[in-house]
Design a protein around this motif. Structure first.
Motif: not given
Length: 298
Positions: A20-24, A61-64, A84-87, A90-92
């Motif tokens: 949840t901190i860094d979407a990259q 998976v990158e979300l729109i 798990s949520v990324i950023g 931004a993705g999961i």
């Protein structure tokens, strides 16, 4: 012992909050997507559905892009799966599965409405299908018109586009009588259309538009006025799209940057219309129809 347990818990906590901190940050290989579908309703609500191929490893998976809500991941039976949520959405990261995974969510305020036109600046590099509202039979992708007719939407490959459409766009009909024949010209626009004139000697149609930057689509019977065409705003030649020709009618679309008088000039006019012309158009229908079904926009 207590210090060791405390240290382990700190490390575990750090690992759990990194997504949840860094979407990259990338936690897995890119997932293989079987399909991406976007459904838009008549009030601009957007629902997205990704179908992800089964995998033996964690996949990303990158979300729109947009404000994501109601995010869920299920299997093909509708059973919820962990992810798990990324950023910031931004993705999961989805976990290994013996079945396809279904990722669904809403995008809030993705589409904005201005001057009766719904607009979405869209970018997503996976092949994406758009299901448009039933009331929107004419849409624009990067200002290129696409007539949906009975089709539900379009498929966009490696898509980066400005999507625009109107709901229940006003239609104006002009009935033209020439000798013993009658011809119906249709104009679709949210701009006011006035002063319509068909002039046989100059092979032209003219009308006034009272609002700028509005789409104006003119549907002309080929037997009345045949192309190639030229379009002018006042005395200046302007760009137009000629995108449908079904053998009886042609669709011409413009978006005037200012108000003024629009003039559409053809090369053949009633009663000069060549008898063999519809046969020639039959060939064009075969060529252009597939382009309407799938749009390749970058």
């Amino acid at each position: 012992m207590n210090s060791k347990i405390f240290g382990f818990l700190v490390i575990l906590l750090i690992i759990s909050i990194i997504p949840t901190i860094d979407a990259q940050i990338s936690f897995g290989e890119k997932a293989s997507q079987k399909s991406v579908e976007i459904v838009i309703n008549s009030v601009g609500d957007v629902h997205v559905k990704h179908v992800i191929s089964k995998t033996d490893l964690p996949k990303q998976v990158e979300l729109i892009y947009g404000t994501v809500s109601n995010l869920s991941v299920t299997n093909e039976k509708g059973e919820e799966k962990q992810f798990s949520v990324i950023g910031d959405n931004a993705g999961i990261l989805i976990f290994p599965s013996d079945n396809n995974s279904i990722v669904e969510y809403d995008l809030d305020h993705a589409i904005s409405k201005k001057d009766n036109v719904w607009t979405w600046s869209f970018r997503y590099l996976e092949t994406t299908s758009f299901i448009l509202p039933e009331e929107a039979d004419l849409i624009f992708a990067n200002e290129r018109p696409i007539y949906l007719d009975e089709k539900k939407g379009i498929t966009c490959h490696g898509c980066q586009m400005i999507l625009e459409y109107s709901i229940n766009e006003p239609k104006i009909y002009q009935n033209i009588k020439w000798e013993d024949k009658e011809f119906l010209v249709e104009i679709r626009s949210h701009s006011n259309i006035d002063g319509f004139v068909f002039d046989q000697p100059t092979k032209s149609i003219t009308f006034d538009v009272s609002e700028k930057n509005r789409f104006v689509t003119t549907i002309i019977p080929l037997e009345l006025l045949w192309g190639p065409y030229a379009v002018f705003l006042d005395d200046e030649k302007i760009y137009f799209n000629q995108y449908i020709n079904n053998g009886t009618h042609v669709w011409l679309n413009i978006r005037p940057e200012t108000t003024g008088e629009v003039t559409i000039i053809g090369t053949t006019v009633v009663p000069e219309f060549p008898i063999i012309a519809p046969l020639a158009m039959g060939f064009l229908i075969i060529v252009i129809t597939p382009l309407i079904r799938k749009v390749n926009l970058r």
